[in-house]
Write an enzyme that holds these catalytic residues in place. Structure first.
Site, PDB file in Angstrom:
ATOM      1  N   ASP A   1       1.210  -3.796  -3.388  1.00  0.00           N
ATOM      2  CA  ASP A   1       1.322  -2.975  -4.599  1.00  0.00           C
ATOM      3  C   ASP A   1       1.547  -3.798  -5.859  1.00  0.00           C
ATOM      4  O   ASP A   1       2.203  -3.360  -6.807  1.00  0.00           O
ATOM      5  CB  ASP A   1       2.460  -1.939  -4.440  1.00  0.00           C
ATOM      6  CG  ASP A   1       2.252  -1.065  -3.232  1.00  0.00           C
ATOM      7  OD1 ASP A   1       1.089  -0.795  -2.896  1.00  0.00           O
ATOM      8  OD2 ASP A   1       3.256  -0.661  -2.610  1.00  0.00           O
TER       9      ASP A   1
ATOM     10  N   LYS B   1      -3.339  -5.061  -7.346  1.00  0.00           N
ATOM     11  CA  LYS B   1      -4.621  -5.684  -6.952  1.00  0.00           C
ATOM     12  C   LYS B   1      -5.796  -4.809  -7.380  1.00  0.00           C
ATOM     13  O   LYS B   1      -6.809  -5.304  -7.859  1.00  0.00           O
ATOM     14  CB  LYS B   1      -4.656  -5.897  -5.425  1.00  0.00           C
ATOM     15  CG  LYS B   1      -3.561  -6.827  -4.918  1.00  0.00           C
ATOM     16  CD  LYS B   1      -3.559  -6.917  -3.403  1.00  0.00           C
ATOM     17  CE  LYS B   1      -3.125  -5.643  -2.726  1.00  0.00           C
ATOM     18  NZ  LYS B   1      -1.726  -5.245  -2.939  1.00  0.00           N
TER      19      LYS B   1
ATOM     20  N   GLY C   1      -3.286   1.311  -0.754  1.00  0.00           N
ATOM     21  CA  GLY C   1      -3.518   2.286  -1.816  1.00  0.00           C
ATOM     22  C   GLY C   1      -3.688   1.501  -3.097  1.00  0.00           C
ATOM     23  O   GLY C   1      -2.715   0.933  -3.597  1.00  0.00           O
ATOM     24  N   HIS C   2      -4.904   1.403  -3.583  1.00  0.00           N
ATOM     25  CA  HIS C   2      -5.202   0.594  -4.774  1.00  0.00           C
ATOM     26  C   HIS C   2      -5.535   1.517  -5.942  1.00  0.00           C
ATOM     27  O   HIS C   2      -6.504   2.278  -5.878  1.00  0.00           O
ATOM     28  CB  HIS C   2      -6.355  -0.369  -4.483  1.00  0.00           C
ATOM     29  CG  HIS C   2      -6.012  -1.396  -3.441  1.00  0.00           C
ATOM     30  ND1 HIS C   2      -6.870  -2.371  -3.025  1.00  0.00           N
ATOM     31  CD2 HIS C   2      -4.868  -1.586  -2.728  1.00  0.00           C
ATOM     32  CE1 HIS C   2      -6.274  -3.122  -2.106  1.00  0.00           C
ATOM     33  NE2 HIS C   2      -5.059  -2.658  -1.904  1.00  0.00           N
TER      34      HIS C   2
ATOM     35  N   GLN D   1      -2.532  -5.271   0.935  1.00  0.00           N
ATOM     36  CA  GLN D   1      -1.136  -5.646   1.211  1.00  0.00           C
ATOM     37  C   GLN D   1      -0.782  -6.923   0.422  1.00  0.00           C
ATOM     38  O   GLN D   1      -1.328  -7.141  -0.645  1.00  0.00           O
ATOM     39  CB  GLN D   1      -0.880  -5.822   2.715  1.00  0.00           C
ATOM     40  CG  GLN D   1      -0.927  -4.516   3.505  1.00  0.00           C
ATOM     41  CD  GLN D   1      -2.308  -4.043   3.856  1.00  0.00           C
ATOM     42  OE1 GLN D   1      -3.119  -4.788   4.373  1.00  0.00           O
ATOM     43  NE2 GLN D   1      -2.608  -2.805   3.575  1.00  0.00           N
TER      44      GLN D   1
END
Ligand code: GDP
Ligand code: IMO
Ligand code: MG
Length: 431
Positions: free
Chosen positions: A13, A16, A40-41, A225
């Site tokens: 988080d 990225k 989750g991007h 990650q």
């Protein structure tokens, strides 16, 4: 530079998604190489916020090839839903924009059930996984019993592999996890229909990338990650089940290490972590809550509140070393505005000794106490338009100190969630 890997330098988080979206403008191809929909991007464009879990973060630019490499574990239902949502928003206009490696392993319903059931069994000692089946599917891959995307495209192969797997998984679910066993036929029906919907995207990603390289395309490898969730280099066992470090891009997308020109590390201006595990600079006080609120630190996948703390330069140095990072992007610098002071952890104190590296022993890491340096913050609103030199001196001093501690330049400074709220000192695809 033509081929750039982007990796998280902390516990995920770091932003990225934002940086990959920004750099994708000057790339032709964006590739995910590990992890799954535990990621989750987030990408913010004006009033629109898009969260991507499996589709690479280049998809919001028209015409970019987005590839899911074999190192990724794919939950086909989640991927199809993501494709549907992107189409609804007007993105992803052509089928030819997405490629999925035929060799990518599939997440099946029993992987999710086992993930959730195990966490329940662990109780207080749980990892705090995202519950998406990530650990169990990578276990099957290593055990040579996994089901790959290509298997889904041949009905009899899929049926046989599912039958063999389900027998074993149901035994485990029933007798070890005290969970309900799963039925064969509904999974077959659902997955074969997923397979038909996804068939057109099947590819050999290594070959596709090779051909793109021959054409001189710029390729962006999007890590998921972060370094300290890597299964070999992270805070084991409080990690994910893939190699999140730069080497994972080569094995997860079929590209030789000699083809990589740069590894860019993404580093939040402070640190966050979701789930359990050691976190030396964690702030379990009002300041930690302030960072969570100001930085909207809630998981993009599970919505869980993120644990917050100061920037840890010991972690950052280790991430630079292990990944071969040559350039950093620092995100969420705006969140530090208006604080009484900003602390950076420059070393640990452990059992009466000064420690400059992260110990592999979880027990030792838990005993590490941060040694801090303190710097002043800034109060004024920050604007990106004037570039780096127009930023408040306290902010630029903070960035320069991080560069000194990390030993590499901070080439991108992110001062807000929007694509526009960024100062780019050096673009790896242009310089
Ligand atoms: P990722 O998993 O590394 O892509 O990061 P996430 O998307 O899970 O979390 C980063 C969060 O911070 C998202 O909500 C982003 O929109 C947001 N974000 C990214 N960069 C910045 C920034 O510079 N400032 C602020 N305030 N938010 C940012
Ligand atoms: P992005 O790509 C933050 C964490 C989970 C848990 C551990 C193991 O958005 O940075 P898993 O479901 O992978 O078996 O969970 O890893 N985790 C993440 N934390 N960002 C992520 O991805 C994460 N993906 C997994 O919270 O602690
Ligand atoms: Mg995330």
């Amino acid at each position: 530079m033509a081929n750039v890997i982007v990796v998280g330098t902390q516990w995920g988080d770091e932003g990225k998604g934002k940086v990959v979206d920004l750099l994708a403008k000057d790339a032709q191809v964006v590739v995910r190489f590990q992890g799954g929909n535990n990621a989750g991007h987030t990408i913010v464009l004006k009033d629109r916020k898009v969260i991507l879990h499996l589709v690479p973060s280049g998809i919001l630019h028209p015409g970019k090839k987005c590839i899911i490499g074999r190192g990724v574990v794919v939950d086909p239902g989640v991927l199809l839903e993501e494709i549907r949502q992107l189409r609804e928003l007007g993105y992803f206009t052509l089928d030819t924009l997405l490629y999925i490696s035929e060799a990518a392993h599939l997440i099946l319903p029993y992987h999710r059930e086992i993930d959730i059931g195990r966490e329940r069994l662990l109780g207080k000692g749980k990892i705090g996984t995202t519950g998406r089946g990530i650990g169990p599917v990578y276990e099957d891959k290593a055990a040579r019993s996994g089901i790959r995307f290509v298997d889904l495209l041949e009905e009899s192969v899929f049926r046989d592999k599912l039958k063999a797997n389900l027998e074993e998984k149901n035994f485990y679910l029933k007798h070890r996890l005290r969970a309900e066993p799963l039925e064969f036929q509904p999974i077959v029906d659902q997955y074969l229909s997923f397979g038909e919907e996804l068939r057109a995207f099947a590819c050999d990603e290594s070959l596709t990338l090779y051909e793109e390289m021959a054409k001189g395309s710029h390729i962006l490898f999007e890590g998921a990650q972060g370094m300290f969730l890597d299964q070999d280099f992270g805070t084991y066992p409080y990690v994910t089940s893939s190699n999140t470090t730069a080497g994972g891009a080569c094995t997860g997308a079929g590209v030789g290490p000699t083809k990589i020109d740069l590894v860019m590390g993404i580093c939040k201006a402070y640190t966050t972590r979701v789930g359990a595990g050691p976190f030396p600079t964690e702030l379990e006080d009002e300041l930690g809550l302030h960072l969570r609120q100001r930085g909207s630190e809630y998981g993009a996948t599970t919505g869980r509140p993120r644990r917050c703390g100061w920037l840890d330069a010991v972690l950052l140095r280790q991430a630079v070393r292990v990944n071969g990072i040559g350039s950093l992007a620092m995100t969420k610098v705006d969140v530090l505005q208006g604080l009484d002071g900003i602390k950076i952890c420059v070393a640990y104190e452990c059992d009466g000794k000064r420690l400059e590296t992260v110990p592999d022993s979880l027990l030792r890491l838990t005993r590490c106490r941060p040694i801090y340096e303190e710097m002043p913050s800034w109060n004024q609103e920050v604007h990106c338009k004037g570039g780096f030199d127009s930023l408040p001196p306290q902010l630029t001093n903070y960035v320069r100190r991080v560069e000194e501690l990390a030993g590499v330049p901070v080439d991108i400074i992110s001062l807000g969630a929007d694509r526009e709220e960024t100062v780019v000192r050096r673009n790896p695809f242009i310089s």
